[in-house]
Write a protein that holds these residues in place. Structure first.
Motif, mmCIF file in Angstrom:
data_model
loop_
_atom_site.group_PDB
_atom_site.id
_atom_site.type_symbol
_atom_site.label_atom_id
_atom_site.label_comp_id
_atom_site.label_asym_id
_atom_site.label_seq_id
_atom_site.Cartn_x
_atom_site.Cartn_y
_atom_site.Cartn_z
ATOM 1 N N PRO A 41 10.943 -46.330 50.898
ATOM 2 C CA PRO A 41 9.650 -46.875 50.455
ATOM 3 C C PRO A 41 8.531 -46.515 51.422
ATOM 4 N N GLY A 42 7.441 -45.993 50.887
ATOM 5 C CA GLY A 42 6.285 -45.658 51.700
ATOM 6 C C GLY A 42 6.406 -44.369 52.486
ATOM 7 N N LYS A 43 7.506 -43.658 52.281
ATOM 8 C CA LYS A 43 7.708 -42.411 53.027
ATOM 9 C C LYS A 43 7.813 -41.226 52.079
ATOM 10 N N GLU A 44 7.646 -40.046 52.629
ATOM 11 C CA GLU A 44 7.789 -38.841 51.829
ATOM 12 C C GLU A 44 9.272 -38.536 51.601
ATOM 13 N N ARG A 45 9.500 -37.765 50.551
ATOM 14 C CA ARG A 45 10.863 -37.333 50.281
ATOM 15 C C ARG A 45 11.288 -36.355 51.369
ATOM 16 N N GLU A 46 12.473 -36.583 51.930
ATOM 17 C CA GLU A 46 12.910 -35.754 53.041
ATOM 18 C C GLU A 46 14.255 -35.098 52.744
ATOM 19 N N PHE A 47 14.412 -33.903 53.292
ATOM 20 C CA PHE A 47 15.637 -33.138 53.136
ATOM 21 C C PHE A 47 16.780 -33.821 53.875
ATOM 22 N N VAL A 48 17.936 -33.826 53.223
ATOM 23 C CA VAL A 48 19.137 -34.388 53.841
ATOM 24 C C VAL A 48 20.178 -33.295 54.054
ATOM 25 N N ALA A 49 20.508 -32.579 52.983
ATOM 26 C CA ALA A 49 21.558 -31.568 53.073
ATOM 27 C C ALA A 49 21.452 -30.624 51.886
ATOM 28 N N ALA A 50 22.093 -29.462 52.027
ATOM 29 C CA ALA A 50 22.117 -28.506 50.921
ATOM 30 C C ALA A 50 23.439 -27.762 50.927
ATOM 31 N N PHE A 51 23.775 -27.242 49.766
ATOM 32 C CA PHE A 51 25.054 -26.559 49.575
ATOM 33 C C PHE A 51 24.827 -25.348 48.684
#
Length: 122
Positions: A41-51
């Motif tokens: 909430p209140g934050k930008e979407r952030e990268f976690v992981a990719a495959f």
């Protein structure tokens, strides 16, 4: 039509584990990347992981490296993200996505699931 459906979110205590799933359909994903992002909430979407499907290469944000692990089930066209040693700071809505390259910007991903809530209590 590409469809991504996440599941597996929930409420867990700090130190606990969850496994998220992303069931993909509507195209052949062998030349694409599946990405996981999160948004608190209140934050930008952030990268976690990719495959990357073609090479099984994985990419992780520093904040989750060593705690989160991506895997896949080819027969089910499903990507999983095992999340261990969860922290309250991991609380967010988690989204899976697909795009042509393992980028960290959400702008580089073209299709998104509806998201699944992960809440980590202290």
């Amino acid at each position: 039509q590409v469809q991504l459906v996440e599941s597996g979110g929930g409420l867990v205590q700090a130190g606990g584990s969850l496994r998220l799933s992303c069931a993909a359909s509507g195209r052949t994903f062998s030349n694409y990347v599946m990405g996981w992002f999160r948004q608190a909430p209140g934050k930008e979407r952030e990268f976690v992981a990719a495959f990357r499907w073609s090479s099984s290469s994985t990419y992780y944000a520093d904040s989750v490296k060593g705690r989160f692990t991506i895997s896949r089930d080819n027969a089910k066209n499903t990507v999983y993200m095992q999340m261990n040693s969860l922290k309250p700071g991991d609380t967010a809505v988690y989204y899976c996505s697909t795009g042509p390259r393992p980028a960290t910007s959400p702008d580089d991903y073209h299709y998104w699931g509806q998201g699944t809530q992960v809440t980590v209590s202290s």
